[in-house]
Enzyme design. Structure first.
Site, PDB file in Angstrom:
ATOM      1  N   LYS A  99      29.767  11.843  11.269  1.00  0.00           N
ATOM      2  CA  LYS A  99      30.276  10.574  11.809  1.00  0.00           C
ATOM      3  C   LYS A  99      31.696  10.759  12.327  1.00  0.00           C
ATOM      4  CE  LYS A  99      31.068   5.762  10.294  1.00  0.00           C
ATOM      5  NZ  LYS A  99      30.972   4.850   9.135  1.00  0.00           N
ATOM      6  N   SER A 131      28.568   0.977  10.013  1.00  0.00           N
ATOM      7  CA  SER A 131      29.179   1.639  11.150  1.00  0.00           C
ATOM      8  C   SER A 131      28.681   3.065  11.384  1.00  0.00           C
ATOM      9  CB  SER A 131      30.698   1.646  10.993  1.00  0.00           C
ATOM     10  OG  SER A 131      31.089   2.337   9.806  1.00  0.00           O
ATOM     11  N   SER A 139      28.259   0.675   5.289  1.00  0.00           N
ATOM     12  CA  SER A 139      28.115   1.394   6.553  1.00  0.00           C
ATOM     13  C   SER A 139      27.212   2.609   6.514  1.00  0.00           C
ATOM     14  CB  SER A 139      29.496   1.801   7.083  1.00  0.00           C
ATOM     15  OG  SER A 139      30.197   0.670   7.523  1.00  0.00           O
TER      16      SER A 139
END
Length: 496
Positions: free
Chosen positions: A93, A168, A192
């Site tokens: 990420k 996210s 997330s």
């Protein structure tokens, strides 16, 4: 587990090597059925296909990945390759640092930022022989539960590109769901890892706070007391293997826990003797009927596996979002950009600027009072775990909504906060610092995945893996694939 139409027949699995689990990849290497270069070539093809439709990749690292795969291929032929994840593709990420690779974190303020050191989790993965293929999409500084940002645009769901991936860690979860490698690294401040994993129909684990170090930091270091780092995978065994690699003590992270290395058993077995508390709403949440129905079926499966299931919960304050989470989360988000001016933030999303503005309006007293309430919530979980071994809830109150939206403002006829109110089961667990996982437990009437959340006491990841493995055996979700993963061009080398 059936799909949204009630069908139980499994579709064909993708033929690309990037769709294999980490365990299957390593078994293939031992059989000499294929090489790391074969796996990386197929994985890159799948990443390119998924990215075209779902917008999952921020920064490709394909040439580096191919070079590393070639090196490992030579070592394997010479019998010299070592490492628990040698030759396994992993995505990272874009909040997590990879040395020499841009870390935009979804923010226009970071478009020239390139870290000079790996995050601890990346160092651990590299030491274990994992091959990093790319950085994946996230929203700006991880502030919301989708992966849309001013830098990369909208990230979409491989089950239906008209729907959001969640976030996210949305690019991470969508990539795993689409067969773009077996392991992704995500972060989780208010859900997330678990929200996108639930929306995309994969397994996601938020470990105990501090078990996986976050040093040298996120970009920027927002959600300081809430954010966890963990794996997103298709199988329970892959998540356990990844956690064994990345859980470590690191002095650079003040929250890092000085625990020794552990091994996790993921052999499926009966759940006799396990006391499971179950709550469909935590006493305050509005939940969609499809999610409630899938949750009920999951409880029946747990019962059939031998678990003792009782309806129970921590009894949290219904005002926990407004009076506990927001003063803490929004203040920490604002603090992360305290040195930035209105000009610096001009290219940021309006919703992000609103969060920053709210955080700047809270006082120090507000933050400390919220911290006291946070302690009360933690104590509520302490008392709950005197009665039960784990708590299960739905992961999210809804399934994936329209892509490009921050959230929904109504759930089953009840008004909710469009930013965080539709995910009422995830962020209380961050406040408590507890380990929690999401795993697929069904589909809604439109064929979108639904997740079940398993929450355990601090450092009791083994019980999460035990329960998840039993459910995986009873409801083998990894055999369900979105149509995107089955398209020609998503990696085509036959499995060996």
């Amino acid at each position: 587990m059936t799909d949204g139409s009630g069908r139980t027949a499994f579709p064909p699995a993708p033929t690309g090597l990037g769709a294999l689990s980490a365990s299957e990849i390593m078994a293939g290497y031992r059989r000499k059925a294929f090489t790391p270069r074969d796996v990386i070539d197929d994985t890159i093809a799948a990443l390119e296909t998924a990215n075209e439709t779902c917008n999952t990749v921020v920064t490709p690292m394909y040439e580096q990945a191919r070079a590393e795969a070639d090196r490992l291929t030579r070592e394997m032929r010479a019998g010299e390759a070592k490492g628990a994840l040698a030759g396994v593709p992993v995505t990272i990420k874009d909040l997590v640092f990879v040395a020499g690779v841009p870390a935009y974190a979804g923010s226009p303020m970071n478009t020239s930022f390139v870290p000079d050191a790996d995050a601890a989790v990346v160092s651990s993965l590299k030491a274990a022989g994992a091959i990093i293929t790319c950085k994946t999409t996230t929203c700006e500084s991880g502030y919301k539960l989708t992966a849309d940002s001013p830098v990369t645009g909208i990230t979409r769901n491989p089950w239906n590109p008209g729907r959001t991936s969640g976030g996210s860690s949305g690019g991470a979860a969508a990539g795993v769901a689409a067969g773009c490698g077996p392991i992704a690294i995500g972060t989780d401040g208010v859900g997330s890892i678990r929200v996108p994993s639930s929306f995309c129909g994969v397994f996601g684990l938020k470990p105990t706070f501090g078990l996986v170090p976050r040093s040298p930091g996120f970009s920027p270091p927002s959600w300081a007391s809430l954010a966890h780092t963990g794996p997103i995978t298709r199988t329970v065994a892959d998540a356990a293997l990844t956690l064994e690699v990345i859980a470590a003590y690191d002095l650079r992270d003040a929250a890092s826990l000085p625990v020794s290395a552990r091994r996790f058993d993921t052999d499926a077995g009966r759940l006799d003797g396990i006391r499971i508390g179950a709550s469909a709403d935590l006493g305050y949440a509005a939940v969609s009927p499809d999610v409630c129905a899938a949750f009920g079926k999951a409880l029946a499966t747990l019962d059939s596996c031998g678990a003792q299931v009782t309806m129970d919960g921590p009894g949290l304050d219904p005002g926990i979002l407004e009076h506990t989470l927001k003063p803490i989360a929004f203040t920490e988000q604002a603090a992360a950009v305290a040195s930035k001016s209105a000009t610096d933030l001009a290219s940021s999303e309006a919703d992000y600027r609103n969060v920053i503005g709210s955080g700047r309006r809270y006082t120090g007293t507000d933050y400390i009072e919220a911290s006291y309430r946070r302690g009360q919530a933690r104590n509520a979980f302490v008392k709950l775990f005197e009665r039960v071994d784990v708590l299960v809830t739905p992961t999210v109150a809804v399934t994936a909504f329209e892509a490009g939206q921050i959230g929904v403002d109504t759930v089953d006829g009840s008004k909710v906060d469009p930013h965080l109110g539709w995910s009422p089961f995830t962020w209380p667990i961050n406040l408590a610092g507890l380990p929690a996982a999401t795993l697929p437990c069904g589909f809604d009437r439109d064929g979108m995945p639904i997740g079940l959340q398993i929450i355990a006491p601090w450092l009791d990841e083994p019980t999460i893996f035990r329960i998840a493995a039993a459910l995986e055996a009873a409801q083998p979700w990894a055999k369900f694939w979105p149509q995107l993963a089955l398209r020609e061009g998503s990696g085509g080398r036959a499995k060996g």
